[in-house]
Design an enzyme around this catalytic site. Sequence first.
Site, PDB file in Angstrom:
ATOM      1  N   TYR A 147     -10.483  -9.006 -24.178  1.00  0.00           N
ATOM      2  CA  TYR A 147      -9.865  -9.336 -22.888  1.00  0.00           C
ATOM      3  C   TYR A 147     -10.946  -9.887 -21.950  1.00  0.00           C
ATOM      4  O   TYR A 147     -11.073  -9.452 -20.797  1.00  0.00           O
ATOM      5  CB  TYR A 147      -9.217  -8.110 -22.249  1.00  0.00           C
ATOM      6  CG  TYR A 147      -8.234  -7.368 -23.128  1.00  0.00           C
ATOM      7  CD1 TYR A 147      -6.892  -7.754 -23.195  1.00  0.00           C
ATOM      8  CD2 TYR A 147      -8.626  -6.271 -23.885  1.00  0.00           C
ATOM      9  CE1 TYR A 147      -5.985  -7.058 -23.986  1.00  0.00           C
ATOM     10  CE2 TYR A 147      -7.725  -5.575 -24.684  1.00  0.00           C
ATOM     11  CZ  TYR A 147      -6.406  -5.972 -24.725  1.00  0.00           C
ATOM     12  OH  TYR A 147      -5.511  -5.291 -25.495  1.00  0.00           O
TER      13      TYR A 147
ATOM     14  N   CYS B 296       0.864  -1.190   0.000  1.00  0.00           N
ATOM     15  CA  CYS B 296       0.000   0.000   0.000  1.00  0.00           C
ATOM     16  C   CYS B 296       0.898   1.237   0.000  1.00  0.00           C
ATOM     17  O   CYS B 296       1.987   1.206   0.561  1.00  0.00           O
ATOM     18  CB  CYS B 296      -0.905   0.028   1.228  1.00  0.00           C
ATOM     19  SG  CYS B 296      -2.022  -1.388   1.358  1.00  0.00           S
TER      20      CYS B 296
ATOM     21  N   CYS C  42      -7.433  -0.190 -15.497  1.00  0.00           N
ATOM     22  CA  CYS C  42      -6.823  -0.252 -14.166  1.00  0.00           C
ATOM     23  C   CYS C  42      -5.548   0.580 -14.100  1.00  0.00           C
ATOM     24  O   CYS C  42      -4.790   0.489 -13.138  1.00  0.00           O
ATOM     25  CB  CYS C  42      -6.543  -1.699 -13.772  1.00  0.00           C
ATOM     26  SG  CYS C  42      -5.406  -2.561 -14.880  1.00  0.00           S
TER      27      CYS C  42
ATOM     28  N   GLN D 210     -11.413  -9.881 -10.802  1.00  0.00           N
ATOM     29  CA  GLN D 210     -11.070  -8.710 -10.003  1.00  0.00           C
ATOM     30  C   GLN D 210     -10.767  -9.105  -8.551  1.00  0.00           C
ATOM     31  O   GLN D 210     -11.363 -10.030  -8.004  1.00  0.00           O
ATOM     32  CB  GLN D 210     -12.228  -7.712 -10.028  1.00  0.00           C
ATOM     33  CG  GLN D 210     -12.558  -7.175 -11.416  1.00  0.00           C
ATOM     34  CD  GLN D 210     -11.549  -6.154 -11.919  1.00  0.00           C
ATOM     35  OE1 GLN D 210     -10.672  -5.703 -11.173  1.00  0.00           O
ATOM     36  NE2 GLN D 210     -11.655  -5.801 -13.184  1.00  0.00           N
TER      37      GLN D 210
END
Length: 454
Positions: free
Chosen positions: A312, A82, A408, A283
């Site tokens: 995709y 993160c 993304c 996801q």
Amino acid sequence: MSIQVKQRFVLKIKRMGINGEGIGFYQKTLVFVPGALKGEEVYCQVTAVKRNFVEARLLKVNRPSKFRVEPECPLYEACGGCQIMHLRYDRQLDFKTDLLQQALKKFQPAGFEEYEIRPTIGMKEPKYYRAKLQFQTRLTKGKVQAGLYAEHSHRLIAIQDCLVQDQVTQAVINQVTVLLTKHRIPIYDERRVGGIRTVMVRRARETGQIQLIFVTSSQVNLTRLVKELVEEFPQIVTVAVNWHTKKSSEIYGDRTEIIWGQEAIRESVLDYTFSLSPRAFYQLNPEQTEILYGEAVKALDIQGHEQLIDAYCGVGTIGFAFAKKVKSLRGMDIIPEAIEDAKRNATALGLDNAHYEAGLAEEIIPRWYKEGYRADALIVDPPRTGLDERLLETIVRYQPEKMVYVSCNVSTLARDLVQLAKVYQVDYIQSVDMFPHTARTECVVKLSKRQVSK
């Protein structure tokens, strides 16, 4: 440039960059400082001098932002998984909207100043959201550890309680390390030893079913380990081995074999259920995937007559949201296992208008057009590298009437829009926070073919 490595100075942070770092100017030179926030005054030390910018380490925050918070994760700074947990969550959402605007300003697709950029949709509780983990393994003082490599290194940070990882998958990987140690399973070492390199654990939100992949560079006997593991976690329905013998940074090798249980787990999104084989993409954040796919459905605005291509397509998940509303649905993906999943899923859903092929979109779509197929609508959900250049050329050439781009990576999205905006109008961009506390976001872009004035 007069700035030197190890030099220290005070810096005013003007904005935040695409990796979540603070950015300021010292002697008219860009300085990137990980951990610093917009509006802060910091004391930093130069770690690298590049041609057009400088990288620096945060030593002290002289004047903190009022939006700075104490990260809840004790491994936050060491892990690097993160990047912006020190920023208050509502401001993380603002940052992700700003990321998109920065990318558009850099690449400047036609009319970008007028694009409607909608506020980022966040989570009510941005914790424990990752339904899949891929942890590397390492043997340290006779014990197996699993975790992530520290940023820009191969130094493993062992993780036993991740704030963003699904807690059941975390419990599974913790027990896996205990059993790998107990049964003395060989662990991969880059210098001399073959064995387990990586362990993947994925859990379906809807059914609770779990699947594992052990990525190994050599033959290993996992029989006793699997027996004990599934006794403790009866939710495990699939265990697979992936063979990865090359010295490369790729996570997986080419061959995957189911060694225990069934071929796939069952998951649901919106109003349909589907199967996921171990290597198939889905996801990482199931809760926000409901939001993301819902936004894609709204953006494509299907009327019922359309012939739709889902490039995709993976296991077919986005396309299935439209399948019963369109005349036909066609999809492709480069992973053969995903296409087999898509075909099985389409059959299970009772779809007789869906067709799937394994291969490259930039090769398959032109062939379909040569065979007489014409798409009225297109949805693309590419990897972080964005659309293949040949696929972009194909889209611009054939120009389906409407299109949705699910991205993304805001940088490759903005780059691709340079070409797409030549023939499409960007109606709006909706950002969805799929990855709280990271510098990444997901976007849904609604595009409609420009009308040629007579």
